[in-house]
Scaffold this motif. Structure first.
Motif, short mmCIF file in Angstrom:
data_model
loop_
_atom_site.label_atom_id
_atom_site.label_comp_id
_atom_site.label_asym_id
_atom_site.label_seq_id
_atom_site.Cartn_x
_atom_site.Cartn_y
_atom_site.Cartn_z
N GLY A 47 0.78 -1.23 0.00
CA GLY A 47 0.00 0.00 0.00
C GLY A 47 0.81 1.27 0.00
O GLY A 47 0.25 2.36 -0.04
N SER A 48 2.13 1.18 0.05
CA SER A 48 2.95 2.38 0.01
C SER A 48 3.10 2.87 -1.42
O SER A 48 2.82 2.15 -2.39
CB SER A 48 4.33 2.11 0.61
N VAL A 49 3.52 4.12 -1.58
CA VAL A 49 3.65 4.73 -2.89
C VAL A 49 5.11 5.13 -3.12
O VAL A 49 5.74 5.70 -2.24
CB VAL A 49 2.75 5.98 -3.01
N LYS A 50 5.63 4.81 -4.30
CA LYS A 50 7.00 5.20 -4.61
C LYS A 50 7.08 5.67 -6.05
O LYS A 50 6.32 5.23 -6.92
CB LYS A 50 7.97 4.04 -4.37
N THR A 51 7.99 6.58 -6.31
CA THR A 51 8.17 7.14 -7.64
C THR A 51 8.71 6.09 -8.60
O THR A 51 9.61 5.32 -8.25
CB THR A 51 9.14 8.34 -7.59
N ARG A 52 8.18 6.05 -9.80
CA ARG A 52 8.70 5.13 -10.80
C ARG A 52 10.08 5.56 -11.26
O ARG A 52 10.41 6.74 -11.28
CB ARG A 52 7.76 5.10 -12.02
N ALA A 53 10.88 4.57 -11.61
CA ALA A 53 12.22 4.86 -12.12
C ALA A 53 12.13 5.56 -13.46
O ALA A 53 11.15 5.41 -14.20
CB ALA A 53 13.01 3.57 -12.25
N GLY A 54 13.15 6.32 -13.79
CA GLY A 54 13.19 7.01 -15.08
C GLY A 54 13.59 6.08 -16.20
O GLY A 54 13.56 4.86 -16.06
N TYR A 55 14.00 6.65 -17.32
CA TYR A 55 14.38 5.84 -18.46
C TYR A 55 15.63 6.40 -19.10
O TYR A 55 16.02 7.54 -18.86
CB TYR A 55 13.25 5.76 -19.48
#
Length: 324
Positions: A47-55
């Motif tokens: 249920g936690s939220v984390k930023t997606r990795a870039g590219y």
């Protein structure tokens, strides 16, 4: 220290929901909250939220599109400026090899695994790629022939492809054309087709049968020739290639969010109960696995609308120190 009277929100075990009213975002019995919006973030199993990795750039190109990979394969195919390439990744480096030219200069590509070969079409031409030796005939060089008492003609190019129960399926307008068994490049022109009320935008073949997306979403149990054609959803979806999963299921983007089906033909809309969305343009989906979490990701050629409709809310984007 947070200001007095503030409350920490979370976790978000059910992810995003833009249908619930502002006062209904809290789950019962303190089980967490719903996210009004989620932009470039992943919601974990906890249920936690984390930023997606870039590219980062993997392979330069001038007009790249139609990336696709066979299920379980270690390579992919894609189109760049009218040429289909095979791309391989090893030791962090990507290399590409030309497979066929004269495809996808104007329209998108569609692919289907046919035994050890890969059949493809851009709606204008048809061809096949044979990464290893095998008995599957080449599609592009198919010619009319008589097999037994049947006069067979080559399968036409089309807007979508699938392979089911030893038959190739090709969508051409509102017709789904199917090949003869074990001859994926040839069809019976008099009998090998099924008509639908509207142009076909997606075809997904699973063990139990075939889903056809047109004005509605139809299911043909057992495949073709069709014994019954049954509408399982009252809506269709944008033009796209269905995605497949290792469990034998499939998924695609409908006009009301991502739809998934099992290999047994059970179908469900994963988003409709929680997310109101307006879908336009063409679409693509894939199964993504990162940090032990699996998610179906969809992309649209035109921005869809996730507007909540009624309510007030605030949106913030966190930028970590040192990032721009």
């Amino acid at each position: 220290m947070p200001p007095p009277g503030t409350q920490r929100l979370g976790p978000f075990p059910r992810g995003m929901d833009n249908r619930a009213p502002d006062f209904g975002l809290a789950l019962p019995q303190g089980a967490g909250h719903l996210l009004r919006d989620a932009l470039n973030v992943d919601v974990t199993a906890g249920g936690s939220v984390k930023t997606r990795a870039g590219y980062a750039m993997a392979q330069a190109g001038s007009d790249c599109h139609s990336l696709w990979s066979p299920l379980g394969a270690d390579f992919a195919l894609y189109c760049d400026a009218g040429v289909i390439y095979r791309i391989d990744a090893a030791d962090g480096a990507a290399t590409r090899t030309a497979v066929a030219s004269g495809f996808g200069a104007i329209t998108l590509m569609r692919y289907a695994e046919v035994y050890e070969a890969i059949y493809f079409t851009d709606g204008v031409r048809a061809g096949s790629y044979h990464p290893s030796a095998g008995p599957t005939p080449a599609w592009g060089s198919a010619v009319a022939q008589t097999v037994g008492d049947q006069d067979l003609v080559p399968m036409p190019p089309g807007s979508n492809l699938a392979y089911h129960n030893a038959r190739l399926l090709v969508a051409v307008g509102n017709a789904l054309i199917y090949s003869e068994p074990f001859t994926p490049h040839l069809r019976d022109a008099a009998r090998g087709f099924e008509l639908f009320p509207a142009p076909i935008t997606c075809v997904a073949a699973v063990e139990a049968g075939v889903f056809v997306v047109a004005d509605k979403t139809y299911f043909i149990a057992g495949g073709f020739p069709a014994q019954t054609v049954h509408a399982v959803l009252p809506y269709g979806g944008p033009s796209q290639q269905a995605g497949y999963r290792p469990d034998g299921g499939a998924h695609w983007m409908s006009t009301r969010g991502i739809v998934a089906c099992s290999k047994d033909g059970e179908i469900t809309n994963l988003q409709d109960k929680h997310i109101a969305i307006e879908v336009s343009g063409a679409a693509a989906t894939l199964m993504r696995e990162a940090d032990g979490t699996r998610a179906i990701v969809a992309a649209l050629t035109e921005h869809g609308s996730f507007a909540a409709g009624i309510g007030t809310w605030a949106q913030a984007r966190i930028i970590r120190k040192g990032q721009t």
